[in-house]
Scaffold this active site. Sequence first.
Site, PDB file in Angstrom:
ATOM      1  CE  LYS A  45       3.276   6.989  -4.654  1.00 39.49           C
ATOM      2  NZ  LYS A  45       2.066   7.741  -4.163  1.00 39.49           N
ATOM      3  CG  HIS A 101      -3.393   0.717  -8.394  1.00 41.47           C
ATOM      4  ND1 HIS A 101      -2.754   1.628  -9.199  1.00 41.47           N
ATOM      5  CD2 HIS A 101      -3.644   1.362  -7.225  1.00 41.47           C
ATOM      6  CE1 HIS A 101      -2.645   2.790  -8.540  1.00 41.47           C
ATOM      7  NE2 HIS A 101      -3.181   2.649  -7.359  1.00 41.47           N
ATOM      8  CB  SER A 131       7.422   7.437  -6.115  1.00 42.88           C
ATOM      9  OG  SER A 131       6.247   8.099  -5.764  1.00 42.88           O
TER      10      SER A 131
END
Length: 295
Positions: A45, A101, A131
């Site tokens: 995000k 990630h 988010s």
Amino acid sequence: MTEAELYTLYKGVYVPKCLHPPESLKFYEEFAFRPDDILIVTYPKSGTTWMQEIVPLIMSGGDPASVETLPNWDRVPWLEEHRAYILDLDKRPSPRMFSTHFHYNMMPPAFFEAKPKVIYVMRNPKDVFTSSFHYYAMTSFLVNPGPQNEFLHKFLDGKVMFGSWFDHVKGWLSAADKERVMPISYEELIMDLKDSVARIAQFVEKPLDTEVIEKIADRCLFKNMKQNNMSNYSAVPHEYMDQTKSEFLRKGIAGDWKNQLTVAEVEYFDAVYKEKMKDVKYKFVWDQHKLDERA
Ligand code: A3P
């Protein structure tokens, strides 16, 4: 559903089981990086999808073919996701583009040998939280966020997918081979997209004319990217992502946390942030500029 049902604990952080089965994590552990690979690294995000639009456009010299025909997850695939091992990534020509990630200390051995270029995208953690809160509520493969205050504690304790935002940022900012890592923040992209595109192009050694930079920046504006069905996740079945609850490309602004967090939550967040980030010398844009007015 609970964390135990939906997540695997991998190298100390939660990863959603359905996206990262053991075979895909093994594939990543054995992945053969090339020195000219370009890796977009983010905590979820923080602007991953945005960068998955920007970098391919830079590499193609502004040609939109790949962003118009390939979904972002095949265009700049996540190396830890199950799709990575069916995409024949070893057959892709250099320079290849990937996303991840993973925290710095989770990276596989070949990464440290090949030393590919890394674009590390960071975002104000209060906006990452905001988010995430909406995203967790619309996806079936993530644990429902529950009440906001409960999710806030999970987020600050790193009991969410990909663990602690603080550890992620601290790890990548203290990476060795600093000249191979370009930190850039979501807020810099918001403040000056053209300048950000130009800096990224320089980092990946792709000289571009001013008109091309302007064209890329225009395509990557929130309102334009939202129309791109290859980037707005409209191709994901409703059962995985319910965009009637919240759109993937939701607001696209800096400072939306002001509309989300209570005064008490902001105070708690600030106290945790101050303590966890006390040894970090990096000057974050969100600590220096009053971006909040944009919310
Ligand atoms: P919001 O939920 O605050 O709107 P990621 O791709 O890492 O999952 O991050 C998603 C966040 O980036 C979402 O934030 C999304 O709207 C925002 N985003 C994606 N493309 C963007 C763009 N072109 N401009 C601004 N924000 C963008």
